[in-house]
Design a protein around this motif. Structure first.
Motif, mmCIF file in Angstrom:
data_model
loop_
_atom_site.group_PDB
_atom_site.id
_atom_site.type_symbol
_atom_site.label_atom_id
_atom_site.label_comp_id
_atom_site.label_asym_id
_atom_site.label_seq_id
_atom_site.Cartn_x
_atom_site.Cartn_y
_atom_site.Cartn_z
ATOM 1 N N CYS A 1 -4.470 -0.090 -0.101
ATOM 2 C CA CYS A 1 -4.998 -1.474 0.351
ATOM 3 C C CYS A 1 -6.599 -1.351 0.416
ATOM 4 O O CYS A 1 -7.301 -2.444 0.510
ATOM 5 C CB CYS A 1 -4.378 -2.084 1.606
ATOM 6 N N CYS B 1 0.647 -1.312 -0.099
ATOM 7 C CA CYS B 1 0.035 0.024 -0.182
ATOM 8 C C CYS B 1 0.773 1.424 -0.080
ATOM 9 O O CYS B 1 1.856 1.248 0.905
ATOM 10 C CB CYS B 1 -0.892 -0.179 1.117
ATOM 11 N N CYS C 1 0.054 4.248 0.859
ATOM 12 C CA CYS C 1 -0.439 5.061 1.805
ATOM 13 C C CYS C 1 0.292 4.404 3.324
ATOM 14 O O CYS C 1 0.935 4.957 3.933
ATOM 15 C CB CYS C 1 -2.068 5.090 1.968
ATOM 16 N N CYS C 2 -0.380 3.218 3.773
ATOM 17 C CA CYS C 2 0.045 2.818 5.072
ATOM 18 C C CYS C 2 1.149 1.779 4.940
ATOM 19 O O CYS C 2 1.918 1.526 5.925
ATOM 20 C CB CYS C 2 -1.212 2.068 5.708
ATOM 21 N N CYS D 1 -7.349 4.205 2.603
ATOM 22 C CA CYS D 1 -6.179 4.546 2.443
ATOM 23 C C CYS D 1 -6.165 5.545 1.042
ATOM 24 O O CYS D 1 -5.327 6.847 1.096
ATOM 25 C CB CYS D 1 -5.089 3.265 2.299
#
Ligand SMILES: [Zn+2]
Length: 49
Positions: A38, A15, A17-18, A42
């Motif tokens: 994901c 992912c 983002c995370c 996100c």
């Protein structure tokens, strides 16, 4: 004897983002190349500055 397909054979991505790894899902089968996050959560979080 052919090997059975395992869940672990599914493609995975990380992912954007995370940073957590996530696994291919049926809902992404047509857009997998474009998937970067994901979850919708996100994706939305990354859209904001
Ligand atoms: Zn994420």
């Amino acid at each position: 004897m052919p090997k059975q397909r395992k869940k672990s054979d599914l493609p995975t991505k990380t992912c954007a983002c995370c940073g957590l790894p996530f696994t291919w899902r049926k809902k992404w089968e047509k857009v997998w190349d474009e998937v970067k996050y994901c979850s919708d959560r996100c994706r939305r979080a990354k859209a904001k500055p």
